[in-house]
Design a protein around this motif. Sequence first.
Motif, PDB file in Angstrom:
ATOM      1  N   LYS A   1      -1.311  19.643 -14.536  1.00 56.88           N
ATOM      2  CA  LYS A   1      -0.979  19.878 -13.129  1.00 56.88           C
ATOM      3  C   LYS A   1       0.179  18.978 -12.697  1.00 56.88           C
ATOM      4  O   LYS A   1       0.265  17.830 -13.102  1.00 56.88           O
ATOM      5  CB  LYS A   1      -2.195  19.594 -12.235  1.00 56.88           C
ATOM      6  CG  LYS A   1      -3.409  20.450 -12.554  1.00 56.88           C
ATOM      7  CD  LYS A   1      -4.610  20.017 -11.728  1.00 56.88           C
ATOM      8  CE  LYS A   1      -5.853  20.820 -12.089  1.00 56.88           C
ATOM      9  NZ  LYS A   1      -7.057  20.360 -11.346  1.00 56.88           N
ATOM     10  N   GLU A   2       1.030  19.534 -11.849  1.00 58.23           N
ATOM     11  CA  GLU A   2       2.048  18.722 -11.199  1.00 58.23           C
ATOM     12  C   GLU A   2       1.400  17.964 -10.041  1.00 58.23           C
ATOM     13  O   GLU A   2       0.387  18.392  -9.503  1.00 58.23           O
ATOM     14  CB  GLU A   2       3.177  19.602 -10.667  1.00 58.23           C
ATOM     15  CG  GLU A   2       3.915  20.396 -11.733  1.00 58.23           C
ATOM     16  CD  GLU A   2       4.967  21.301 -11.110  1.00 58.23           C
ATOM     17  OE1 GLU A   2       5.562  20.916 -10.087  1.00 58.23           O
ATOM     18  OE2 GLU A   2       5.177  22.402 -11.659  1.00 58.23           O
ATOM     19  N   VAL A   3       2.011  16.864  -9.653  1.00 58.42           N
ATOM     20  CA  VAL A   3       1.450  16.026  -8.593  1.00 58.42           C
ATOM     21  C   VAL A   3       2.492  15.790  -7.507  1.00 58.42           C
ATOM     22  O   VAL A   3       3.617  15.370  -7.806  1.00 58.42           O
ATOM     23  CB  VAL A   3       0.954  14.669  -9.144  1.00 58.42           C
ATOM     24  CG1 VAL A   3       0.427  13.794  -8.012  1.00 58.42           C
ATOM     25  CG2 VAL A   3      -0.132  14.878 -10.201  1.00 58.42           C
ATOM     26  N   LYS A   4       2.118  16.088  -6.265  1.00 54.68           N
ATOM     27  CA  LYS A   4       2.933  15.743  -5.099  1.00 54.68           C
ATOM     28  C   LYS A   4       2.231  14.605  -4.366  1.00 54.68           C
ATOM     29  O   LYS A   4       1.037  14.701  -4.077  1.00 54.68           O
ATOM     30  CB  LYS A   4       3.100  16.952  -4.171  1.00 54.68           C
ATOM     31  CG  LYS A   4       3.930  18.070  -4.768  1.00 54.68           C
ATOM     32  CD  LYS A   4       4.065  19.242  -3.798  1.00 54.68           C
ATOM     33  CE  LYS A   4       4.951  18.900  -2.616  1.00 54.68           C
ATOM     34  NZ  LYS A   4       5.227  20.091  -1.767  1.00 54.68           N
ATOM     35  N   VAL A   5       2.970  13.548  -4.090  1.00 52.42           N
ATOM     36  CA  VAL A   5       2.371  12.327  -3.559  1.00 52.42           C
ATOM     37  C   VAL A   5       2.751  12.151  -2.092  1.00 52.42           C
ATOM     38  O   VAL A   5       3.921  12.319  -1.715  1.00 52.42           O
ATOM     39  CB  VAL A   5       2.820  11.099  -4.372  1.00 52.42           C
ATOM     40  CG1 VAL A   5       2.208   9.825  -3.799  1.00 52.42           C
ATOM     41  CG2 VAL A   5       2.432  11.261  -5.837  1.00 52.42           C
ATOM     42  N   TYR A   6       1.749  11.798  -1.278  1.00 50.96           N
ATOM     43  CA  TYR A   6       1.948  11.474   0.133  1.00 50.96           C
ATOM     44  C   TYR A   6       1.378  10.073   0.352  1.00 50.96           C
ATOM     45  O   TYR A   6       0.253   9.785  -0.073  1.00 50.96           O
ATOM     46  CB  TYR A   6       1.234  12.485   1.033  1.00 50.96           C
ATOM     47  CG  TYR A   6       1.730  13.900   0.838  1.00 50.96           C
ATOM     48  CD1 TYR A   6       2.700  14.429   1.671  1.00 50.96           C
ATOM     49  CD2 TYR A   6       1.233  14.688  -0.192  1.00 50.96           C
ATOM     50  CE1 TYR A   6       3.169  15.723   1.492  1.00 50.96           C
ATOM     51  CE2 TYR A   6       1.693  15.978  -0.387  1.00 50.96           C
ATOM     52  CZ  TYR A   6       2.660  16.491   0.454  1.00 50.96           C
ATOM     53  OH  TYR A   6       3.127  17.771   0.261  1.00 50.96           O
ATOM     54  N   LEU A   7       2.134   9.224   1.012  1.00 49.29           N
ATOM     55  CA  LEU A   7       1.783   7.811   1.119  1.00 49.29           C
ATOM     56  C   LEU A   7       1.480   7.421   2.554  1.00 49.29           C
ATOM     57  O   LEU A   7       2.173   7.839   3.482  1.00 49.29           O
ATOM     58  CB  LEU A   7       2.925   6.939   0.593  1.00 49.29           C
ATOM     59  CG  LEU A   7       3.441   7.255  -0.818  1.00 49.29           C
ATOM     60  CD1 LEU A   7       4.614   6.357  -1.155  1.00 49.29           C
ATOM     61  CD2 LEU A   7       2.330   7.112  -1.849  1.00 49.29           C
ATOM     62  N   VAL A   8       0.453   6.593   2.709  1.00 48.98           N
ATOM     63  CA  VAL A   8       0.119   5.985   4.001  1.00 48.98           C
ATOM     64  C   VAL A   8       0.116   4.479   3.795  1.00 48.98           C
ATOM     65  O   VAL A   8      -0.668   3.961   3.005  1.00 48.98           O
ATOM     66  CB  VAL A   8      -1.255   6.467   4.518  1.00 48.98           C
ATOM     67  CG1 VAL A   8      -1.591   5.763   5.834  1.00 48.98           C
ATOM     68  CG2 VAL A   8      -1.270   7.976   4.702  1.00 48.98           C
ATOM     69  N   GLY A   9       1.004   3.769   4.495  1.00 48.11           N
ATOM     70  CA  GLY A   9       1.061   2.321   4.368  1.00 48.11           C
ATOM     71  C   GLY A   9       2.297   1.846   3.618  1.00 48.11           C
ATOM     72  O   GLY A   9       2.739   2.473   2.656  1.00 48.11           O
ATOM     73  N   ARG A  10       2.855   0.719   4.053  1.00 48.17           N
ATOM     74  CA  ARG A  10       4.079   0.187   3.440  1.00 48.17           C
ATOM     75  C   ARG A  10       3.850  -0.330   2.026  1.00 48.17           C
ATOM     76  O   ARG A  10       4.782  -0.361   1.222  1.00 48.17           O
ATOM     77  CB  ARG A  10       4.646  -0.941   4.313  1.00 48.17           C
ATOM     78  CG  ARG A  10       5.203  -0.459   5.644  1.00 48.17           C
ATOM     79  CD  ARG A  10       5.960  -1.566   6.375  1.00 48.17           C
ATOM     80  NE  ARG A  10       6.465  -1.073   7.654  1.00 48.17           N
ATOM     81  CZ  ARG A  10       5.822  -1.150   8.804  1.00 48.17           C
ATOM     82  NH1 ARG A  10       4.626  -1.729   8.840  1.00 48.17           N
ATOM     83  NH2 ARG A  10       6.339  -0.682   9.912  1.00 48.17           N
ATOM     84  N   LYS A  11       2.638  -0.751   1.723  1.00 44.17           N
ATOM     85  CA  LYS A  11       2.365  -1.256   0.374  1.00 44.17           C
ATOM     86  C   LYS A  11       2.514  -0.144  -0.671  1.00 44.17           C
ATOM     87  O   LYS A  11       3.060  -0.367  -1.754  1.00 44.17           O
ATOM     88  CB  LYS A  11       0.962  -1.860   0.312  1.00 44.17           C
ATOM     89  CG  LYS A  11       0.855  -3.234   0.974  1.00 44.17           C
ATOM     90  CD  LYS A  11       1.737  -4.234   0.278  1.00 44.17           C
ATOM     91  CE  LYS A  11       1.671  -5.599   0.938  1.00 44.17           C
ATOM     92  NZ  LYS A  11       2.541  -6.577   0.280  1.00 44.17           N
ATOM     93  N   ALA A  12       2.025   1.043  -0.353  1.00 40.70           N
ATOM     94  CA  ALA A  12       2.186   2.174  -1.267  1.00 40.70           C
ATOM     95  C   ALA A  12       3.660   2.565  -1.374  1.00 40.70           C
ATOM     96  O   ALA A  12       4.165   2.854  -2.470  1.00 40.70           O
ATOM     97  CB  ALA A  12       1.354   3.361  -0.790  1.00 40.70           C
TER      98      ALA A  12
END
Length: 304
Positions: free
Chosen positions: A112-123
């Motif tokens: 599977k392909e992965v699309k990433v969504y981030l919450v927070g400056r550390k990520a």
Amino acid sequence: MGAQIRVYRNKIASTKSMKKIFKAMEMIATSRINKSRQRVDAARPYANALTRAVSQVAGQHNVSHVLTTKVEDARRSAVVIMTSDRGLAGSYSSNVLKEAESLMELLRSEGKEVKVYLVGRKAQAYFDFRRRGYERNWTGDTDNAQADRARELRRVLVEDLETPYEQGGVDEIHVVYTVFRSMVVQEPRVLRLLPLEVVDANALTDDVAKDFDELEEPSSTFEFEPNPEEFLDAVLPRYIDARLYACLANAATSELAARQRAMKAAGDNADELIKKYTRLMNNARQAAITTELTEIVSGAAALE
């Protein structure tokens, strides 16, 4: 000897200054965590009840809906990673990122392909430093869960889920966050948010059913006006909002608990350092006095 004493005095002064910062941050986290825990306690029953109801209705009526229909041979997955904006919270963010890395590795091993969504400056900093791409990121108020952010996340994720694969859409959505158990225990967790697992409501996991009694007639059916499809169209956005807000609330409370614990440990370590430097300074002062006395006695003896 005098220079050495000054060095220790400077170290003691700087450590005391840092201790004040640690103590202030610990007090701020302590003062905010009770309100944050109330949000978690208030969000969990509503989110769990909605999950239970939607799963039961979809299962009873065998309704085909984009948000409940599992795609066989899923080709692309969305992963939402919830970390903190600031540091000084121990291993809170790093534990979430490790869990996210394990999940993404598993998804890729399944083709599977992965699309990433981030919450927070550390990520965001973690992915930017490694020059790895991500779709979107949200920063600010990671230690203060907001319903508006849950709704914005839902709009973006549902839009991707409803978009065809050829146009960049996804087949499933996972959320990596930290669940708050107690002031001492916070666990990183992976939640498959969508498609919703349609099973008997009594068999749901993820803490959904444990606070509820079993349904007395799980095989009974409900009648809807106009139809179950329109019911799901209306209730599923609320379900997604509730689950995302519950994740944000758990993450915020876990961040505050981790920061309070980390700052207390840092303050205790500062106390130990102050004691150590004070002892070393006293030893240096005593050595200097002893040296001076020895020189005086030696000088007096030389004059005799």
